[in-house]
Scaffold this motif. Structure first.
Motif, PDB file in Angstrom:
ATOM      1  N   HIS A  31      42.170  57.106  40.485  1.00 38.87           N
ATOM      2  CA  HIS A  31      40.994  56.667  41.228  1.00 38.87           C
ATOM      3  C   HIS A  31      40.392  55.342  40.752  1.00 38.87           C
ATOM      4  CE1 HIS A  31      37.968  57.391  44.238  1.00 38.87           C
ATOM      5  NE2 HIS A  31      37.073  56.948  43.384  1.00 38.87           N
ATOM      6  N   PRO A  32      41.105  54.231  40.949  1.00 36.82           N
ATOM      7  CA  PRO A  32      40.485  52.928  40.662  1.00 36.82           C
ATOM      8  C   PRO A  32      39.313  52.693  41.613  1.00 36.82           C
ATOM      9  CG  PRO A  32      42.862  52.735  41.016  1.00 36.82           C
ATOM     10  CD  PRO A  32      42.472  54.113  41.412  1.00 36.82           C
ATOM     11  N   TRP A  33      38.167  52.291  41.069  1.00 33.27           N
ATOM     12  CA  TRP A  33      36.988  52.072  41.897  1.00 33.27           C
ATOM     13  C   TRP A  33      36.132  50.960  41.328  1.00 33.27           C
ATOM     14  CZ3 TRP A  33      31.826  52.878  40.408  1.00 33.27           C
ATOM     15  CH2 TRP A  33      31.654  53.470  39.146  1.00 33.27           C
ATOM     16  N   SER A  34      35.277  50.440  42.174  1.00 31.01           N
ATOM     17  CA  SER A  34      34.318  49.417  41.790  1.00 31.01           C
ATOM     18  C   SER A  34      33.037  49.701  42.549  1.00 31.01           C
ATOM     19  CB  SER A  34      34.849  48.031  42.155  1.00 31.01           C
ATOM     20  OG  SER A  34      33.919  47.031  41.787  1.00 31.01           O
ATOM     21  N   LYS A  35      31.925  49.367  41.952  1.00 28.66           N
ATOM     22  CA  LYS A  35      30.653  49.600  42.624  1.00 28.66           C
ATOM     23  C   LYS A  35      30.327  48.428  43.541  1.00 28.66           C
ATOM     24  CE  LYS A  35      26.045  51.185  41.908  1.00 28.66           C
ATOM     25  NZ  LYS A  35      24.945  51.475  41.095  1.00 28.66           N
ATOM     26  N   GLU A  36      29.844  48.753  44.741  1.00 30.11           N
ATOM     27  CA  GLU A  36      29.395  47.705  45.656  1.00 30.11           C
ATOM     28  C   GLU A  36      28.189  47.005  45.028  1.00 30.11           C
ATOM     29  OE1 GLU A  36      28.806  47.502  50.349  1.00 30.11           O
ATOM     30  OE2 GLU A  36      27.303  48.762  49.365  1.00 30.11           O
ATOM     31  N   LEU A  37      28.240  45.682  45.003  1.00 30.21           N
ATOM     32  CA  LEU A  37      27.186  44.901  44.368  1.00 30.21           C
ATOM     33  C   LEU A  37      26.507  43.994  45.380  1.00 30.21           C
ATOM     34  CD1 LEU A  37      29.047  43.886  41.104  1.00 30.21           C
ATOM     35  CD2 LEU A  37      27.368  45.683  41.392  1.00 30.21           C
ATOM     36  N   PRO A  38      25.328  43.489  45.036  1.00 32.05           N
ATOM     37  CA  PRO A  38      24.673  42.529  45.926  1.00 32.05           C
ATOM     38  C   PRO A  38      25.540  41.279  46.094  1.00 32.05           C
ATOM     39  CG  PRO A  38      23.233  43.144  44.082  1.00 32.05           C
ATOM     40  CD  PRO A  38      24.561  43.768  43.835  1.00 32.05           C
ATOM     41  N   PRO A  39      25.394  40.576  47.220  1.00 33.30           N
ATOM     42  CA  PRO A  39      26.245  39.405  47.499  1.00 33.30           C
ATOM     43  C   PRO A  39      26.154  38.296  46.450  1.00 33.30           C
ATOM     44  CG  PRO A  39      24.911  39.972  49.412  1.00 33.30           C
ATOM     45  CD  PRO A  39      24.474  40.866  48.300  1.00 33.30           C
ATOM     46  N   ASN A  40      25.055  38.222  45.719  1.00 35.08           N
ATOM     47  CA  ASN A  40      24.898  37.143  44.733  1.00 35.08           C
ATOM     48  C   ASN A  40      25.335  37.536  43.322  1.00 35.08           C
ATOM     49  OD1 ASN A  40      22.837  38.940  44.344  1.00 35.08           O
ATOM     50  ND2 ASN A  40      21.240  37.398  44.113  1.00 35.08           N
ATOM     51  N   ALA A  41      25.879  38.729  43.126  1.00 32.50           N
ATOM     52  CA  ALA A  41      26.333  39.149  41.795  1.00 32.50           C
ATOM     53  C   ALA A  41      27.493  38.245  41.354  1.00 32.50           C
ATOM     54  CB  ALA A  41      26.765  40.602  41.812  1.00 32.50           C
ATOM     55  N   PRO A  42      27.425  37.695  40.138  1.00 34.81           N
ATOM     56  CA  PRO A  42      28.450  36.735  39.701  1.00 34.81           C
ATOM     57  C   PRO A  42      29.790  37.355  39.308  1.00 34.81           C
ATOM     58  CG  PRO A  42      26.844  37.074  37.964  1.00 34.81           C
ATOM     59  CD  PRO A  42      26.361  37.849  39.157  1.00 34.81           C
ATOM     60  N   THR A  43      29.784  38.639  38.978  1.00 35.25           N
ATOM     61  CA  THR A  43      31.010  39.308  38.545  1.00 35.25           C
ATOM     62  C   THR A  43      31.055  40.710  39.151  1.00 35.25           C
ATOM     63  OG1 THR A  43      29.955  40.223  36.579  1.00 35.25           O
ATOM     64  CG2 THR A  43      31.043  38.084  36.327  1.00 35.25           C
ATOM     65  N   VAL A  44      32.220  41.334  39.048  1.00 33.74           N
ATOM     66  CA  VAL A  44      32.377  42.722  39.479  1.00 33.74           C
ATOM     67  C   VAL A  44      33.291  43.412  38.468  1.00 33.74           C
ATOM     68  CG1 VAL A  44      34.330  42.255  41.012  1.00 33.74           C
ATOM     69  CG2 VAL A  44      32.867  44.215  41.457  1.00 33.74           C
ATOM     70  N   ALA A  45      33.068  44.696  38.247  1.00 35.84           N
ATOM     71  CA  ALA A  45      33.884  45.453  37.289  1.00 35.84           C
ATOM     72  C   ALA A  45      34.713  46.489  38.031  1.00 35.84           C
ATOM     73  CB  ALA A  45      32.997  46.134  36.259  1.00 35.84           C
ATOM     74  N   ALA A  46      35.895  46.766  37.489  1.00 35.77           N
ATOM     75  CA  ALA A  46      36.779  47.793  38.040  1.00 35.77           C
ATOM     76  C   ALA A  46      36.960  48.890  36.992  1.00 35.77           C
ATOM     77  CB  ALA A  46      38.131  47.194  38.425  1.00 35.77           C
ATOM     78  N   TYR A  47      37.013  50.127  37.478  1.00 39.67           N
ATOM     79  CA  TYR A  47      37.103  51.300  36.616  1.00 39.67           C
ATOM     80  C   TYR A  47      38.233  52.209  37.093  1.00 39.67           C
ATOM     81  CZ  TYR A  47      32.261  49.705  36.124  1.00 39.67           C
ATOM     82  OH  TYR A  47      31.136  48.945  35.945  1.00 39.67           O
ATOM     83  N   PHE A  48      38.778  53.013  36.181  1.00 39.73           N
ATOM     84  CA  PHE A  48      39.864  53.946  36.486  1.00 39.73           C
ATOM     85  C   PHE A  48      40.124  54.767  35.246  1.00 39.73           C
ATOM     86  CE2 PHE A  48      41.200  49.609  35.659  1.00 39.73           C
ATOM     87  CZ  PHE A  48      41.934  49.731  34.491  1.00 39.73           C
ATOM     88  N   VAL A  49      41.042  55.715  35.344  1.00 41.23           N
ATOM     89  CA  VAL A  49      41.449  56.534  34.206  1.00 41.23           C
ATOM     90  C   VAL A  49      42.957  56.390  34.041  1.00 41.23           C
ATOM     91  CG1 VAL A  49      41.583  58.879  33.261  1.00 41.23           C
ATOM     92  CG2 VAL A  49      39.569  58.178  34.586  1.00 41.23           C
ATOM     93  N   ILE A  50      43.395  56.133  32.808  1.00 38.87           N
ATOM     94  CA  ILE A  50      44.825  56.039  32.504  1.00 38.87           C
ATOM     95  C   ILE A  50      45.210  57.244  31.653  1.00 38.87           C
ATOM     96  CG2 ILE A  50      46.673  54.681  31.455  1.00 38.87           C
ATOM     97  CD1 ILE A  50      44.727  52.269  31.538  1.00 38.87           C
ATOM     98  N   GLN A  51      46.235  57.953  32.100  1.00 38.39           N
ATOM     99  CA  GLN A  51      46.750  59.080  31.325  1.00 38.39           C
ATOM    100  C   GLN A  51      48.199  58.778  30.950  1.00 38.39           C
ATOM    101  OE1 GLN A  51      46.596  62.892  33.229  1.00 38.39           O
ATOM    102  NE2 GLN A  51      46.700  63.954  31.272  1.00 38.39           N
ATOM    103  N   ASN A  52      48.514  58.958  29.665  1.00 35.45           N
ATOM    104  CA  ASN A  52      49.858  58.712  29.148  1.00 35.45           C
ATOM    105  C   ASN A  52      50.499  60.056  28.825  1.00 35.45           C
ATOM    106  OD1 ASN A  52      52.164  58.018  27.766  1.00 35.45           O
ATOM    107  ND2 ASN A  52      51.172  56.551  26.407  1.00 35.45           N
ATOM    108  N   SER A  53      51.450  60.482  29.641  1.00 34.51           N
ATOM    109  CA  SER A  53      52.115  61.771  29.417  1.00 34.51           C
ATOM    110  C   SER A  53      53.334  61.640  28.518  1.00 34.51           C
ATOM    111  CB  SER A  53      52.523  62.386  30.762  1.00 34.51           C
ATOM    112  OG  SER A  53      53.465  61.534  31.400  1.00 34.51           O
TER     113      SER A  53
END
Length: 156
Positions: A31-53
């Motif tokens: 589930h890679p996701w990012s939060k919707e931000l205001p149009p003037n936000a200078p950056t955006v962050a991406a989040y997810f979970v990595i599992q190593n089996s």
């Protein structure tokens, strides 16, 4: 022919249920996701979970996205009683372990965002993750107004 169509009708929903999870080698990215931000936000962050089996450690070496001029791996750390964000060069993904990229934890910071049209709730944008052993994995990051709840975040 009818049996084949019926089989496809039964299996198709199952394919979409896992459409937001990705795998390469021993790694699964959920589930890679990012939060919707205001149009003037200078950056955006991406989040997810990595599992190593697997039985060997791997390492996230970096990331990039066509919607941004640069991408950096970051983490939040407590320094002098304050939470601060700092860039890290790599993120270890231990054998048999899970690493969660989430607000106030590890995250991919996208700088110099070039295509803000993709940062609207319900849309996605590509993020290329570069692993030392598993190689490159391209995921689609879902833009959301709120963080995913526990039933969709796949944290362990």
């Amino acid at each position: 022919m009818l049996k084949t169509l019926l089989l496809l009708a039964v299996l198709l929903p199952a394919c979409f249920a896992d459409a937001h999870d990705y795998a390469k080698g021993n790694l699964a990215i959920a589930h890679p996701w990012s939060k919707e931000l205001p149009p003037n936000a200078p950056t955006v962050a991406a989040y997810f979970v990595i599992q190593n089996s697997g039985s060997d450690d791997d390492r996230l070496m970096g990331a990039d996205s066509p919607i941004a001029g640069a991408a950096q791996l970051h983490e939040h750390v407590s320094k002098d009683g304050l939470m601060k964000m700092q860039q890290v060069q790599t993120v270890s993904v231990p054998a048999g372990g899970t690493v969660t990229f989430a607000p106030m934890a590890y995250h991919v910071m996208l700088l110099d965002v070039k295509d803000r049209s993709r940062l609207t709730e319900g849309l996605t944008f590509p993020l290329n993750l570069h692993f030392e052993k598993a190689g490159d994995v391209t995921v689609q990051v879902m833009v959301q107004k709120q963080p995913p709840d526990a039933s969709t975040s796949h944290t362990h």
